[in-house]
Design a protein around this motif. Structure first.
Motif, PDB file in Angstrom:
ATOM      1  N   GLU A 117       0.842  -1.187   0.000  1.00  0.00           N
ATOM      2  CA  GLU A 117       0.000   0.000   0.000  1.00  0.00           C
ATOM      3  C   GLU A 117       0.884   1.245   0.000  1.00  0.00           C
ATOM      4  O   GLU A 117       1.075   1.904   1.019  1.00  0.00           O
ATOM      5  N   ASP A 118       1.437   1.540  -1.171  1.00  0.00           N
ATOM      6  CA  ASP A 118       2.330   2.684  -1.326  1.00  0.00           C
ATOM      7  C   ASP A 118       1.536   3.983  -1.309  1.00  0.00           C
ATOM      8  O   ASP A 118       0.302   3.990  -1.261  1.00  0.00           O
ATOM      9  N   ALA A 119       2.262   5.103  -1.380  1.00  0.00           N
ATOM     10  CA  ALA A 119       1.638   6.418  -1.212  1.00  0.00           C
ATOM     11  C   ALA A 119       0.642   6.758  -2.315  1.00  0.00           C
ATOM     12  O   ALA A 119      -0.277   7.554  -2.089  1.00  0.00           O
ATOM     13  N   GLN A 120       0.798   6.180  -3.510  1.00  0.00           N
ATOM     14  CA  GLN A 120      -0.067   6.544  -4.628  1.00  0.00           C
ATOM     15  C   GLN A 120      -1.063   5.445  -5.015  1.00  0.00           C
ATOM     16  O   GLN A 120      -1.779   5.599  -6.010  1.00  0.00           O
ATOM     17  N   ILE A 121      -1.147   4.399  -4.245  1.00  0.00           N
ATOM     18  CA  ILE A 121      -1.997   3.277  -4.636  1.00  0.00           C
ATOM     19  C   ILE A 121      -3.465   3.682  -4.652  1.00  0.00           C
ATOM     20  O   ILE A 121      -3.930   4.473  -3.839  1.00  0.00           O
ATOM     21  N   LYS A 122      -4.218   3.118  -5.599  1.00  0.00           N
ATOM     22  CA  LYS A 122      -5.667   3.287  -5.668  1.00  0.00           C
ATOM     23  C   LYS A 122      -6.314   1.914  -5.458  1.00  0.00           C
ATOM     24  O   LYS A 122      -6.153   1.012  -6.271  1.00  0.00           O
ATOM     25  N   VAL A 123      -7.020   1.778  -4.327  1.00  0.00           N
ATOM     26  CA  VAL A 123      -7.747   0.563  -4.005  1.00  0.00           C
ATOM     27  C   VAL A 123      -9.221   0.901  -3.961  1.00  0.00           C
ATOM     28  O   VAL A 123      -9.629   1.828  -3.253  1.00  0.00           O
ATOM     29  N   TYR A 124     -10.020   0.158  -4.702  1.00  0.00           N
ATOM     30  CA  TYR A 124     -11.474   0.339  -4.703  1.00  0.00           C
ATOM     31  C   TYR A 124     -12.084  -0.702  -3.767  1.00  0.00           C
ATOM     32  O   TYR A 124     -11.907  -1.912  -3.961  1.00  0.00           O
ATOM     33  N   GLU A 125     -12.830  -0.215  -2.761  1.00  0.00           N
ATOM     34  CA  GLU A 125     -13.362  -1.121  -1.755  1.00  0.00           C
ATOM     35  C   GLU A 125     -14.384  -0.388  -0.889  1.00  0.00           C
ATOM     36  O   GLU A 125     -14.509   0.842  -0.948  1.00  0.00           O
ATOM     37  N   ILE A 126     -15.108  -1.152  -0.085  1.00  0.00           N
ATOM     38  CA  ILE A 126     -15.935  -0.590   0.976  1.00  0.00           C
ATOM     39  C   ILE A 126     -15.385  -1.099   2.295  1.00  0.00           C
ATOM     40  O   ILE A 126     -15.143  -2.299   2.453  1.00  0.00           O
ATOM     41  N   LEU A 127     -15.150  -0.160   3.229  1.00  0.00           N
ATOM     42  CA  LEU A 127     -14.667  -0.506   4.556  1.00  0.00           C
ATOM     43  C   LEU A 127     -15.752  -0.160   5.563  1.00  0.00           C
ATOM     44  O   LEU A 127     -16.077   1.008   5.769  1.00  0.00           O
TER      45      LEU A 127
END
Length: 291
Positions: A117-127
């Motif tokens: 999980e680097d500084a520019q990562i884009k993760v699509y999710e619901i938390l």
């Protein structure tokens, strides 16, 4: 009897059908293979498109700025389904003129199941989480020590929901449906965009051989390391009984003398840690003659 209709549905899960096919001796191998193939075909060809554009680059020693657009082709939020453990992310790689890796965001290690999980990562999710669990008057999705929580039955709030809306989505003002912690622009009154743009700024060292190639891949995983390990750890910390103890039997198949959570963890390890599926990819190349 020779004309019995069959109602078959396909979802995004290509991993559990593989376990059912191989680990439980249920037969119907062809049917399981068909289900797996349908799931992978839907994910890779009918769920999303990826578009990569180099926006600016003044040559080695300067940052390369690139934009990646993900467009949702499905009829629901992307990703959808049971939220715990499911995630979709962008993997961005920049290689130089010799094919050497210059930069990567969203790197995944198949040997450990770790997503960096680097500084520019884009993760699509619901938390989803519990309100004020740690005494901070916020929607808490970890235990206060950084360990992610997945208490499905106890969740009463949403910390993040940046899943991409479907085309024509009008739920932007609905408390139960709108994005949380993220903004999608309106494309017409009350209708949110069904695409998302991510901009990356990539440092390029002086002397880097040109041209540079930017490749973006959209990846989907059905069961994350955090989720599977949470289930196992909960079983240990709360002394859950084994399957045989809980059901008062002496089975030799399935979890047997393990807890269900330990059994799930072992299956996750054995069956490649729920390997991600590539949902699409696109590349862009810089000019060779940049200074």
């Amino acid at each position: 009897t020779n004309n019995l209709p069959v109602h078959e549905f396909v979802g995004a899960n290509n991993w559990i059908p593989r376990i059912l096919r191989d680990a439980h001796g249920l037969g119907r191998v062809a049917a399981f293979n068909r289900t797996i193939g349908w799931a992978e075909e839907m994910l890779s060809t009918r769920s999303a498109t990826v578009d990569t554009v180099v926006q600016s680059f003044a040559g080695p020693g300067n940052p390369l700025v690139t934009r990646v657009r993900i467009t949702n082709l499905s009829g629901h939020k992307l990703p959808t389904g049971y939220s715990e453990g499911r995630r979709m992310w962008l993997n961005l790689r920049v290689t130089d003129g010799n094919g050497a890796l210059v930069f990567e965001s969203g790197a995944y290690d198949p040997a450990t199941g770790v997503l960096t999980e680097d500084a520019q990562i884009k993760v699509y999710e619901i938390l989803q989480g519990q309100w004020n669990l740690n005494g901070n008057n916020t929607c808490d999705v970890d235990d206060g020590n950084g360990r992610k929580l997945f208490h499905f039955a106890l969740n009463n709030c949403v910390r993040k929901d940046n899943r991409i809306p479907p085309e024509g989505f009008r739920g932007g003002n609905n408390l139960e449906m709108k994005p949380v912690g993220y903004t999608y622009p309106e494309v017409s009154p009350g209708v949110l965009a069904h695409w998302d743009d991510s901009t990356y700024s990539v440092p390029i060292p002086p002397g880097t051989p040109l041209p540079l190639t930017v490749t973006a891949r959209l990846r989907f995983q059905i069961a994350s390391k955090d989720y599977i390990e949470f289930l196992r750890d909960e079983a240990v910390e709360h002394s859950f009984p084994s399957e045989n103890q809980m059901c008062n039997r002496t089975s030799t198949v399935g979890p047997a003398n393990q807890t269900r959570a330990h059994y799930m963890f072992d299956l996750w390890q054995e069956y490649d840690r729920a390997p991600p599926v590539d949902m699409g990819a696109d590349s862009a190349t810089t000019e060779v003659n940049r200074p």
